[in-house]
Write an enzyme that holds these catalytic residues in place. Structure first.
Site, PDB file in Angstrom:
ATOM      1  N   ARG A   3       0.782  -1.202   0.002  1.00 43.04           N
ATOM      2  CA  ARG A   3       0.032  -0.028   0.080  1.00 43.04           C
ATOM      3  C   ARG A   3       0.813   1.342   0.168  1.00 43.04           C
ATOM      4  O   ARG A   3       0.316   2.291   0.709  1.00 43.04           O
ATOM      5  CB  ARG A   3      -0.958   0.057   1.369  1.00 43.04           C
ATOM      6  CG  ARG A   3      -2.011  -1.075   0.902  1.00 43.04           C
ATOM      7  CD  ARG A   3      -3.062  -0.902   1.971  1.00 43.04           C
ATOM      8  NE  ARG A   3      -4.026  -2.073   2.197  1.00 43.04           N
ATOM      9  CZ  ARG A   3      -4.628  -2.377   3.196  1.00 43.04           C
ATOM     10  NH1 ARG A   3      -4.330  -1.995   4.366  1.00 43.04           N
ATOM     11  NH2 ARG A   3      -5.557  -3.635   3.466  1.00 43.04           N
ATOM     12  N   ARG A  39      -3.599   6.037   0.239  1.00 40.28           N
ATOM     13  CA  ARG A  39      -3.757   6.996   1.011  1.00 40.28           C
ATOM     14  C   ARG A  39      -3.100   7.874   1.836  1.00 40.28           C
ATOM     15  O   ARG A  39      -3.243   8.891   2.380  1.00 40.28           O
ATOM     16  CB  ARG A  39      -5.288   6.570   1.746  1.00 40.28           C
ATOM     17  CG  ARG A  39      -6.310   6.285   1.075  1.00 40.28           C
ATOM     18  CD  ARG A  39      -7.283   5.423   2.073  1.00 40.28           C
ATOM     19  NE  ARG A  39      -6.834   4.190   2.478  1.00 40.28           N
ATOM     20  CZ  ARG A  39      -7.572   3.443   3.356  1.00 40.28           C
ATOM     21  NH1 ARG A  39      -8.560   3.821   3.794  1.00 40.28           N
ATOM     22  NH2 ARG A  39      -6.949   2.195   3.710  1.00 40.28           N
ATOM     23  N   ARG A  61      -6.982  11.104  -6.888  1.00 36.38           N
ATOM     24  CA  ARG A  61      -8.463  10.366  -6.711  1.00 36.38           C
ATOM     25  C   ARG A  61      -9.406  10.745  -6.506  1.00 36.38           C
ATOM     26  O   ARG A  61     -10.721  10.172  -6.352  1.00 36.38           O
ATOM     27  CB  ARG A  61      -7.916   9.364  -5.647  1.00 36.38           C
ATOM     28  CG  ARG A  61      -7.191   8.156  -6.138  1.00 36.38           C
ATOM     29  CD  ARG A  61      -8.228   6.947  -6.715  1.00 36.38           C
ATOM     30  NE  ARG A  61      -9.347   6.754  -6.278  1.00 36.38           N
ATOM     31  CZ  ARG A  61      -9.904   6.268  -5.199  1.00 36.38           C
ATOM     32  NH1 ARG A  61      -9.043   5.657  -4.602  1.00 36.38           N
ATOM     33  NH2 ARG A  61     -11.203   6.208  -4.799  1.00 36.38           N
ATOM     34  N   ASP A  76      -6.716  -3.443  -7.247  1.00 35.43           N
ATOM     35  CA  ASP A  76      -7.489  -3.908  -5.979  1.00 35.43           C
ATOM     36  C   ASP A  76      -7.806  -5.322  -6.479  1.00 35.43           C
ATOM     37  O   ASP A  76      -7.906  -5.924  -7.608  1.00 35.43           O
ATOM     38  CB  ASP A  76      -8.991  -3.127  -6.092  1.00 35.43           C
ATOM     39  CG  ASP A  76      -9.437  -3.524  -4.560  1.00 35.43           C
ATOM     40  OD1 ASP A  76     -10.217  -4.447  -4.331  1.00 35.43           O
ATOM     41  OD2 ASP A  76      -9.275  -2.900  -3.596  1.00 35.43           O
ATOM     42  N   TYR A 102     -14.933 -12.787   0.312  1.00 41.21           N
ATOM     43  CA  TYR A 102     -15.557 -11.686  -0.156  1.00 41.21           C
ATOM     44  C   TYR A 102     -16.980 -12.039  -0.805  1.00 41.21           C
ATOM     45  O   TYR A 102     -18.113 -11.611  -0.444  1.00 41.21           O
ATOM     46  CB  TYR A 102     -15.226 -10.804  -0.841  1.00 41.21           C
ATOM     47  CG  TYR A 102     -13.781  -9.740   0.025  1.00 41.21           C
ATOM     48  CD1 TYR A 102     -14.330  -8.961   0.750  1.00 41.21           C
ATOM     49  CD2 TYR A 102     -12.480 -10.024  -0.478  1.00 41.21           C
ATOM     50  CE1 TYR A 102     -13.502  -7.975   1.464  1.00 41.21           C
ATOM     51  CE2 TYR A 102     -11.603  -9.298   0.166  1.00 41.21           C
ATOM     52  CZ  TYR A 102     -11.900  -8.305   1.229  1.00 41.21           C
ATOM     53  OH  TYR A 102     -11.207  -7.572   1.908  1.00 41.21           O
TER      54      TYR A 102
END
Length: 358
Positions: free
Chosen positions: A41, A45, A54, A90, A165
């Protein structure tokens, strides 16, 4: 700077440039000029430039814009001087391409409109082709041309994590529905994971064909399983993915969270490098994984919020532990936390390079 060409020529032209990098050398267990470092990552962010580009663009849409993917992937390379870039995407991108209706909800994660709970639901999960993820192929080609001798890591989610998921309908803390299917409907479970293994394998082959220098298979939630259950219900499917790339010519990394009890089994899945989360010291992990495999990891991401002398102490400890491995790639024990100070990451890269230089 490299030049782009047709698929095969482009990919092969990258091999000489990246094969001599510290990252690829370490992944292959060979000597390197220093311990390479990158962060899971790292493109995300924690970077203000990421948040800027973004703004107003949903996550899935961001992953489907090659120029935007290239820019985001390059941001931490420019800022931190890491030894490898990680492709911005992702883990649910390939299952969305396979026909699953899903949304990545901010603050929640992937949410599946219609979870897979019965055999009839499998029909909604079709195989994928390169055309289904052409935007990935395009983004990788843009990146390898820009990165030159800096390796690009491709990635995908492992079958178990993707299945969790799909069955739960979104993130879970208990994996109750997932385990209920695993235990109570093993034929359905294996059919689901077999399809996911095929989708994942094709997704990684597209990235390799476009020129990535290594791939990482994330089994983020495998730590929810016992070793016996992992070996029975998960290992064969992860092995299908990693084994299917045995002749691809790039290092394969396998990583999971909370997998202290599974490291030996994960080491058998076919990866060249085993990622270790922060809960297990690298020197202990080596005894569990077995001889001959390089390791990746494993600074606790939360340590980056401590005063610098504490961060430095932990970095030096991990470098010391990693010296026992045939190859060591310095990384975090999971992803960079969103509130991490980017300057601390840059200092960690500089420290790793300075301490490990040889």
């Amino acid at each position: 700077m490299t030049t782009t060409a047709s698929g095969a020529t482009h990919a092969s032209s990258q091999v000489p440039a990246t094969a001599d990098s510290a990252f690829v050398r370490a992944c292959r267990g060979g000597p390197a000029s220093h311990t390479p470092v990158w962060f899971m990552r790292q493109a995300g962010r924690s970077l203000p430039e990421y948040r800027k580009v973004r703004t107003g663009i949903p996550m899935l849409e961001s992953c489907r814009r090659p120029e935007l993917v290239a820019e985001i992937t390059l941001q931490p390379v420019r800022r931190h001087g890491v030894d490898a870039a990680i492709f911005f995407s992702d883990i649910v991108v390939p299952i969305a391409a396979a026909g699953i209706d899903l949304e990545i909800v901010a603050g929640t994660g992937p949410v599946i409109a219609e979870p897979i709970r019965a055999a009839a639901d499998l029909d909604r999960l079709r195989p994928i082709t390169r055309d289904d993820v052409a935007f990935v192929d395009q983004a990788v080609r843009l990146l390898t041309a820009e990165l030159g001798a800096t390796p690009l890591i491709g990635f995908a989610g492992a079958p178990f994590t993707l299945a969790s998921y799909l069955v739960e309908g979104g993130p879970s803390r208990t994996y109750a529905r997932t385990k209920a299917m695993m235990y109570g409907a093993p034929d359905l479970w294996n059919a689901l994971l077999d399809r996911l293994a095929d989708i994942t394998l094709e997704f990684l082959r597209v990235q390799i064909g476009a020129g990535v220098s290594a791939v990482q298979l994330f089994d983020s939630w495998a730590g929810a399983l016992s070793e016996a259950d992992y070996r029975r219900y998960v290992l064969p499917h992860s092995r299908k993915v990693l084994g299917g790339l045995a002749d691809a010519g790039v290092p394969r990394i396998h990583f999971g969270v909370g997998t202290a009890l599974l490291l030996g089994a994960m080491g058998e899945a076919g990866a060249d490098v085993v990622g270790v989360d922060w809960r297990t010291p690298l020197d202990q992990a080596l005894t569990q994984i077995g001889p001959g495999k390089p390791v990746q990891g494993n600074l606790d991401p939360a340590v980056l919020f401590a005063p610098w002398p504490v961060v430095e102490q932990h970095v030096r400890r991990i470098l010391d532990e990693g010296r026992a491995a045939p190859g060591h790639v310095f990384n975090l024990g999971h992803g960079v936390l969103p509130d991490t100070d980017p300057d601390v990451l840059t200092r960690v890269v500089e420290l790793v390079h300075t301490v490990s230089g040889r």
